[in-house]
Design an enzyme around this catalytic site. Structure first.
Site, PDB file in Angstrom:
ATOM      1  N   MET A   1      86.196  28.029  29.456  1.00  0.00           N
ATOM      2  CA  MET A   1      87.412  28.660  30.079  1.00  0.00           C
ATOM      3  C   MET A   1      88.380  28.575  29.022  1.00  0.00           C
ATOM      4  O   MET A   1      88.787  27.455  28.584  1.00  0.00           O
ATOM      5  CB  MET A   1      87.815  28.217  31.500  1.00  0.00           C
ATOM      6  CG  MET A   1      89.014  28.858  32.116  1.00  0.00           C
ATOM      7  SD  MET A   1      88.836  30.469  32.455  1.00  0.00           S
ATOM      8  CE  MET A   1      90.632  30.656  32.735  1.00  0.00           C
TER       9      MET A   1
ATOM     10  N   HIS B   1      71.508  39.908  28.425  1.00  0.00           N
ATOM     11  CA  HIS B   1      72.703  40.120  27.973  1.00  0.00           C
ATOM     12  C   HIS B   1      72.355  41.211  26.822  1.00  0.00           C
ATOM     13  O   HIS B   1      71.951  42.353  27.054  1.00  0.00           O
ATOM     14  CB  HIS B   1      73.498  39.173  27.477  1.00  0.00           C
ATOM     15  CG  HIS B   1      74.857  39.638  27.100  1.00  0.00           C
ATOM     16  ND1 HIS B   1      75.925  39.810  28.171  1.00  0.00           N
ATOM     17  CD2 HIS B   1      75.535  39.878  26.018  1.00  0.00           C
ATOM     18  CE1 HIS B   1      77.161  40.217  27.677  1.00  0.00           C
ATOM     19  NE2 HIS B   1      76.859  40.338  26.231  1.00  0.00           N
TER      20      HIS B   1
ATOM     21  N   HIS C   1      73.554  34.899  21.418  1.00  0.00           N
ATOM     22  CA  HIS C   1      74.216  36.196  21.398  1.00  0.00           C
ATOM     23  C   HIS C   1      73.909  36.768  20.361  1.00  0.00           C
ATOM     24  O   HIS C   1      74.575  36.865  19.462  1.00  0.00           O
ATOM     25  CB  HIS C   1      75.754  35.938  21.668  1.00  0.00           C
ATOM     26  CG  HIS C   1      76.598  37.304  21.744  1.00  0.00           C
ATOM     27  ND1 HIS C   1      76.575  38.205  20.989  1.00  0.00           N
ATOM     28  CD2 HIS C   1      77.120  37.669  22.965  1.00  0.00           C
ATOM     29  CE1 HIS C   1      77.446  39.332  21.599  1.00  0.00           C
ATOM     30  NE2 HIS C   1      77.504  38.927  23.117  1.00  0.00           N
TER      31      HIS C   1
ATOM     32  N   CYS D   1      88.469  39.808  34.056  1.00  0.00           N
ATOM     33  CA  CYS D   1      87.642  38.408  34.671  1.00  0.00           C
ATOM     34  C   CYS D   1      86.249  39.120  35.048  1.00  0.00           C
ATOM     35  O   CYS D   1      85.309  38.318  35.047  1.00  0.00           O
ATOM     36  CB  CYS D   1      88.201  37.960  35.698  1.00  0.00           C
ATOM     37  SG  CYS D   1      89.957  37.532  35.531  1.00  0.00           S
TER      38      CYS D   1
ATOM     39  N   CYS E   1      82.540  38.740  32.898  1.00  0.00           N
ATOM     40  CA  CYS E   1      81.954  37.440  32.914  1.00  0.00           C
ATOM     41  C   CYS E   1      81.357  36.824  34.068  1.00  0.00           C
ATOM     42  O   CYS E   1      80.416  36.421  34.389  1.00  0.00           O
ATOM     43  CB  CYS E   1      82.703  36.626  32.190  1.00  0.00           C
ATOM     44  SG  CYS E   1      82.853  36.610  30.289  1.00  0.00           S
ATOM     45  N   HIS E   2      82.424  37.129  35.303  1.00  0.00           N
ATOM     46  CA  HIS E   2      82.045  36.477  36.506  1.00  0.00           C
ATOM     47  C   HIS E   2      81.505  37.300  37.621  1.00  0.00           C
ATOM     48  O   HIS E   2      81.195  36.821  38.679  1.00  0.00           O
ATOM     49  CB  HIS E   2      83.514  35.876  37.198  1.00  0.00           C
ATOM     50  CG  HIS E   2      84.267  34.905  36.298  1.00  0.00           C
ATOM     51  ND1 HIS E   2      83.537  33.551  36.093  1.00  0.00           N
ATOM     52  CD2 HIS E   2      85.039  35.071  35.366  1.00  0.00           C
ATOM     53  CE1 HIS E   2      84.289  32.746  35.494  1.00  0.00           C
ATOM     54  NE2 HIS E   2      84.959  33.491  34.931  1.00  0.00           N
TER      55      HIS E   2
HETATM   56 FE1  DHE Z   1      80.159  43.199  24.621  1.00  0.00          FE
HETATM   57  C1  DHE Z   1      77.386  44.796  23.137  1.00  0.00           C
HETATM   58  C2  DHE Z   1      78.596  43.123  27.557  1.00  0.00           C
HETATM   59  C3  DHE Z   1      82.690  41.502  25.626  1.00  0.00           C
HETATM   60  C4  DHE Z   1      81.702  43.809  21.520  1.00  0.00           C
HETATM   61  N1  DHE Z   1      77.972  43.717  25.218  1.00  0.00           N
HETATM   62  C5  DHE Z   1      77.189  44.496  24.407  1.00  0.00           C
HETATM   63  C6  DHE Z   1      76.174  44.623  25.438  1.00  0.00           C
HETATM   64  C7  DHE Z   1      76.192  44.231  26.763  1.00  0.00           C
HETATM   65  C8  DHE Z   1      77.939  43.750  26.403  1.00  0.00           C
HETATM   66  C9  DHE Z   1      75.472  44.270  27.876  1.00  0.00           C
HETATM   67  C10 DHE Z   1      74.746  45.436  25.011  1.00  0.00           C
HETATM   68  C11 DHE Z   1      74.778  47.127  25.034  1.00  0.00           C
HETATM   69  C12 DHE Z   1      73.378  47.526  24.400  1.00  0.00           C
HETATM   70  O1  DHE Z   1      72.925  47.212  23.693  1.00  0.00           O
HETATM   71  O2  DHE Z   1      73.095  48.372  25.340  1.00  0.00           O
HETATM   72  N2  DHE Z   1      80.356  42.334  26.327  1.00  0.00           N
HETATM   73  C13 DHE Z   1      79.768  42.460  27.310  1.00  0.00           C
HETATM   74  C14 DHE Z   1      80.414  41.654  28.327  1.00  0.00           C
HETATM   75  O3  DHE Z   1      79.979  41.675  29.650  1.00  0.00           O
HETATM   76  C15 DHE Z   1      81.155  40.942  27.859  1.00  0.00           C
HETATM   77  C16 DHE Z   1      80.931  39.382  27.465  1.00  0.00           C
HETATM   78  C17 DHE Z   1      82.608  40.668  28.563  1.00  0.00           C
HETATM   79  C18 DHE Z   1      83.220  42.029  29.117  1.00  0.00           C
HETATM   80  O4  DHE Z   1      84.362  41.950  30.033  1.00  0.00           O
HETATM   81  O5  DHE Z   1      83.033  42.992  28.601  1.00  0.00           O
HETATM   82  C19 DHE Z   1      81.438  41.756  26.557  1.00  0.00           C
HETATM   83  N3  DHE Z   1      81.587  42.776  23.796  1.00  0.00           N
HETATM   84  C20 DHE Z   1      82.717  41.927  24.370  1.00  0.00           C
HETATM   85  C21 DHE Z   1      83.831  41.667  23.746  1.00  0.00           C
HETATM   86  O6  DHE Z   1      84.889  41.195  23.844  1.00  0.00           O
HETATM   87  C22 DHE Z   1      83.529  42.183  22.220  1.00  0.00           C
HETATM   88  C23 DHE Z   1      83.410  41.230  21.394  1.00  0.00           C
HETATM   89  C24 DHE Z   1      84.813  43.164  21.839  1.00  0.00           C
HETATM   90  C25 DHE Z   1      85.133  44.520  22.429  1.00  0.00           C
HETATM   91  O7  DHE Z   1      84.867  45.507  21.779  1.00  0.00           O
HETATM   92  O8  DHE Z   1      85.238  44.455  23.523  1.00  0.00           O
HETATM   93  C26 DHE Z   1      82.287  43.018  22.363  1.00  0.00           C
HETATM   94  N4  DHE Z   1      79.350  44.124  22.458  1.00  0.00           N
HETATM   95  C27 DHE Z   1      80.528  44.326  21.721  1.00  0.00           C
HETATM   96  C28 DHE Z   1      79.660  45.058  20.458  1.00  0.00           C
HETATM   97  C29 DHE Z   1      78.414  45.410  21.052  1.00  0.00           C
HETATM   98  C30 DHE Z   1      78.194  44.906  22.279  1.00  0.00           C
HETATM   99  C31 DHE Z   1      80.525  45.313  19.225  1.00  0.00           C
HETATM  100  C32 DHE Z   1      77.339  46.173  20.133  1.00  0.00           C
HETATM  101  C33 DHE Z   1      76.629  45.254  19.370  1.00  0.00           C
HETATM  102  C34 DHE Z   1      75.477  45.835  18.536  1.00  0.00           C
HETATM  103  O9  DHE Z   1      75.524  45.923  17.067  1.00  0.00           O
HETATM  104  O10 DHE Z   1      74.829  46.739  19.092  1.00  0.00           O
END
Ligand code: DHE
Length: 550
Positions: free
Chosen positions: A96, A332, A374, A42, A45-46
Site C-alpha cells: 500500500m 491479469h 506482470h 481504489c 485493485c480492490h
Molecule cells: Fe493496466 C494492460 C488492468 C493499472 C497500463 N491492464 C492491462 C490489462 C489489464 C489491466 C486487465 C490487460 C488488457 C488486455 O491485454 O486485454 N491495469 C489494470 C488494473 O486493474 C490496474 C492494476 C489498476 C487500475 O485501476 O486500472 C492497472 N495499467 C495500470 C496503470 O496504472 C498503468 C501502468 C498506466 C495506465 O495507463 O493506466 C497501466 N495496462 C497498462 C498498459 C497495458 C495494460 C500499457 C497494455 C500492455 C500491453 O503491452 O499490451
C-alpha cells in the site's frame, strides 16, 4: 524520494487486531466525493465490492478461512479510523502506498471513514443501456473506400495519454502527432483490427472508441459505453472474420459484450459472475485480458477473480459455445508464445503463470513464478540453450522469469521457468523484444526509488552471460525537475524492429515525453515532446499489435 504509482491505481490494506470503530457516517457531499475517489483510484485493485484481487480485501467486516479451516475475522471496521488514516497517508510495507501527495488530509480522513461503510454498488449495464449510449459518428458507407492520407499506417503508434483521457496517434516515421482524440477516463489500452485499418481503445469508464486510420485525418467514427469500469478489448482475427466483431471486457458489471467490428453496435452481453476455481461463488469476477486467436474463431477471455479462462467461440454468437478452463485466481495480463498457439497469462496475486493450449482447448501448465508476475504481453525470443522462451517481469521481485515454450523441440524445458534474470529493481510492469532484435528491455516504473523507476534494463538475448546494461531513460528526455517522478514505462518497438519507444510518465501538470532509442546501438534517437503529450503510458504500434509481435 519514496513514492509509487500504485497510489493512482489502488490501495492495499493490512489487517490488525484493533477494536471495531463506531458506526461510521459521512455527510452526503463527503460520501459522494469519497465514492468518486474510490472508483477512480481504489476499485481497480480492490474491486467495487472490496473483496480484493491485486489489492487486499477491504470490506468493512470480513472473515477469511485459512487452509487449516480456522476463520479469521477482520475488515476495515476492526482496523478503525485512526489506523486507516495512517495507512492511507503513509502506505504500508505490504505494498500500500502513500496518498499524502495525491489526496488532501480531509479527503484521506473521509476515505478512511468511507471504506468502513458498506460498499456503493454501481448499476448494472445491459444491452439497452449500451444501445442508448452507442454513437455511430460516421457510418461505414460514409467512410473512405481507400486510405486517404499518406501516412505509413503500419508504423503509427497509438499512445495512451492517461490523465487527459486521450489517445495520440503518432507517425512512427516522422515522429509527428497525426491527431489526438478523446478516448474516455484514464484510457487503458489500444488494440487493432486484423486489417490494420481500425484502432479500438477502451477507457476505464467503459468508453470504447473506434478510430478509422484511412480518413484523411484519422478520427473516432463510433463510440460505445460498454460498461461502468473496463480495461480490455480485442477484435476478431480468424480467417473469414477479420474486422467483423469486437469484444469488450468490463470490470463492472462483470461481463463482456460482443459488438459489430466496424460500428461497435452491441450485439450480445455475457455475464462472468460465477464460481471460482475453489468452487466458491464470486459476485464480481472481472474481465482482465482478452486475446484473439488466429487459429480458431475464438477469443481467450481471462476472468480475474474466478481464475477461469474462457475460450469464446464467435462463429455463431446466437448459440455461443464457451470452453471454461480452470487455472488460478487473479488472472491479469498475458500474451501469446511465438507460434501463437499457446497463451500465457499471469495469475498475479497467485504468483503463477497459466498456459493454455488454444488448439486443444486445455490448460497445459500452472507455473510458479516470483511475487506478482506482470508481463504486459510478455516477450518471445530464442534462448541459446533452452530454445524458444517467453519472458515476464514482476511487480513484487527484481526478477525476469524465462519460461520454455517449445514442447516439440525442447520438451524437457517446456512450461518450466528455465532461467531467471536480474532486473534493476522490482515494480516492473512490462518487458519487450522484437523478432529482429537481440535486445530484451525491462522497465520498473512502480519501484519506490526514483532512479530505478526512471531506468530500464537491457539484456543481449544472444548472450545472456553478458551483464545487462541499466539506462536512465528519463534523464534522456531532459524534462528538468517535475513534481512527480518521471517513470520510464512500456517499451514498444516500431514496425521494423529498429527502434524502441519508452514513455516518460510524469504528473498531469508536469511535462512528459516519449523517448526513442536506436535498438542496435541503444543510443538516443529522438525525444517526442509536446505540451499535448500528457502522461503517456501504453504505446501500441499498429503493425506489431495487429500481428501480436512481441
Ligand atoms: Fe493496466 C494492460 C488492468 C493499472 C497500463 N491492464 C492491462 C490489462 C489489464 C489491466 C486487465 C490487460 C488488457 C488486455 O491485454 O486485454 N491495469 C489494470 C488494473 O486493474 C490496474 C492494476 C489498476 C487500475 O485501476 O486500472 C492497472 N495499467 C495500470 C496503470 O496504472 C498503468 C501502468 C498506466 C495506465 O495507463 O493506466 C497501466 N495496462 C497498462 C498498459 C497495458 C495494460 C500499457 C497494455 C500492455 C500491453 O503491452 O499490451
Amino acid at each position: 524520494m519514496k513514492r509509487s504509482v500504485l497510489a493512482v491505481t489502488g490501495l492495499t490494506l493490512a489487517l490488525s487486531g484493533a477494536a471495531y470503530a463506531a458506526e461510521p457516517t459521512l455527510s452526503p457531499e463527503a460520501r459522494e466525493a469519497s465514492k468518486k475517489i474510490y472508483f477512480e483510484r481504489c476499485a481497480g485493485c480492490h474491486g467495487v465490492l472490496r473483496k480484493g484481487a491485486t489489492g487486499k480485501n477491504i470490506e468493512p467486516v470480513s472473515s477469511t478461512k485459512k487452509p487449516d479451516g480456522t476463520v479469521v475475522e477482520g475488515g476495515t471496521r476492526k482496523l478503525g479510523q485512526e489506523r486507516l488514516v495512517k495507512i492511507l497517508t503513509y502506505g504500508t510495507e505490504g505494498g500500500m502506498v502513500n496518498y499524502d501527495d495525491i489526496l488532501t488530509k480531509e479527503e484521506i480522513k473521509n476515505m478512511a471513514t468511507y471504506i468502513q461503510m458498506p460498499p456503493d454498488v454501481p448499476p448494472e449495464w445491459g444491452l439497452k443501456d449500451m444501445l442508448a449510449s452507442w454513437k455511430l459518428i460516421v457510418p461505414p458507407d460514409q467512410r473512405p473506400k481507400k486510405q486517404m492520407n499518406k501516412v505509413n499506417l503500419k508504423n503509427v503508434f497509438s499512445v495512451t495519454l492517461r490523465d487527459s483521457g486521450e489517445v495520440a496517434l503518432i507517425d512512427g516515421d516522422t515522429k509527428q502527432i497525426i491527431n489526438i482524440v478523446k478516448a474516455g477516463y484514464a484510457v487503458h489500452i489500444s488494440r487493432l483490427s486484423y486489417s490494420g485499418r481500425y484502432v479500438y481503445t477502451i477507457g476505464r469508464d467503459g468508453l470504447t472508441s473506434l478510430i478509422d486510420l484511412w480518413m484523411e485525418k484519422p478520427a473516432v467514427v463510433a463510440t460505445l459505453k460498454a460498461g461502468i469500469d473496463a480495461r480490455s478489448l480485442d477484435t476478431s482475427k480468424y480467417k473469414g472474420y477479420e474486422d467483423r466483431y469486437a469484444i469488450v471486457g468490463t470490470y463492472w458489471p462483470p461481463q463482456y459484450v460482443i459488438t459489430d467490428g466496424d460500428t461497435l453496435k452491441p450485439l450480445k452481453v455475457v455475464s462472468t459472475r460465477g464460481v471460482t476455481v475453489d468452487g466458491e461463488y464470486h459476485p464480481e469476477p472481472r474481465v482482465a485480458s482478452i486475446v484473439s486467436s488466429q487459429i480458431k474463431p475464438e477469443w481467450v477471455v481471462n476472468v480475474k477473480e474466478t481464475g477461469q479462462i474462457l475460450l469464446v467461440d464467435y462463429s455463431d454468437i446466437k448459440n455461443l459455445k464457451t470452453t471454461t478452463i480452470e487455472s488460478a485466481k487473479f488472472l491479469h495480463d498475458g500474451g501469446w508464445d511465438s507460434t501463437k498457439r499457446y497463451f500465457l497469462v499471469a495469475a498475479n496475486a497467485s504468483h503463477k503463470v497459466a498456459v493454455v493450449d488454444t488448439k486443444t482447448g486445455k490448460l497445459v501448465a500452472l507455473i510458479d513464478t516470483k511475487k506478482l508476475p506482470h508481463p504486459g504481453r510478455g516477450a518471445n525470443f530464442v534462448h541459446p540453450k533452452f530454445g524458444p522462451v517467453w519472458a515476464t517481469s514482476h511487480l513484487g521481485a527484481d526478477v525476469i522469469s524465462l519460461i520454455g515454450t517449445d514442447p516439440k523441440g525442447h520438451k524437457q524445458h517446456a512450461w518450466k521457468v528455465v532461467a531467471e534474470l536480474k532486473n534493476h529493481g522490482g515494480g516492473s510492469l512490462f518487458v519487450k523484444t522484437h523478432p529482429k532484435s537481440k535486445n530484451l528491455w525491462v522497465d520498473a516504473p512502480l519501484n519506490p526509488e526514483t532512479e530505478v523507476a526512471e531506468s530500464v534494463t537491457v539484456y543481449d538475448v544472444s548472450n545472456l552471460a553478458k551483464p545487462p546494461v541499466v539506462i536512465n531513460i528519463a534523464k534522456m528526455a531532459n524534462l528538468g525537475k517535475t513534481k512527480a517522478v518521471q517513470r520510464a514505462v512500456h517499451p514498444e518497438y516500431n514496425a521494423d524492429g529498429s527502434e524502441v519507444w519508452f514513455s516518460i510518465w510524469a504528473g498531469k501538470t508536469d511535462p512528459s515525453a516519449i523517448v526513442v532509442l536506436d535498438d542496435k546501438t541503444r543510443k538516443l534517437k529522438a525525444v517526442i515532446k509536446d505540451p499535448k503529450i500528457i502522461t503517456p503510458t501504453g504505446k501500441f504500434n499498429v503493425y506489431n499489435t495487429q500481428h501480436d509481435i512481441y
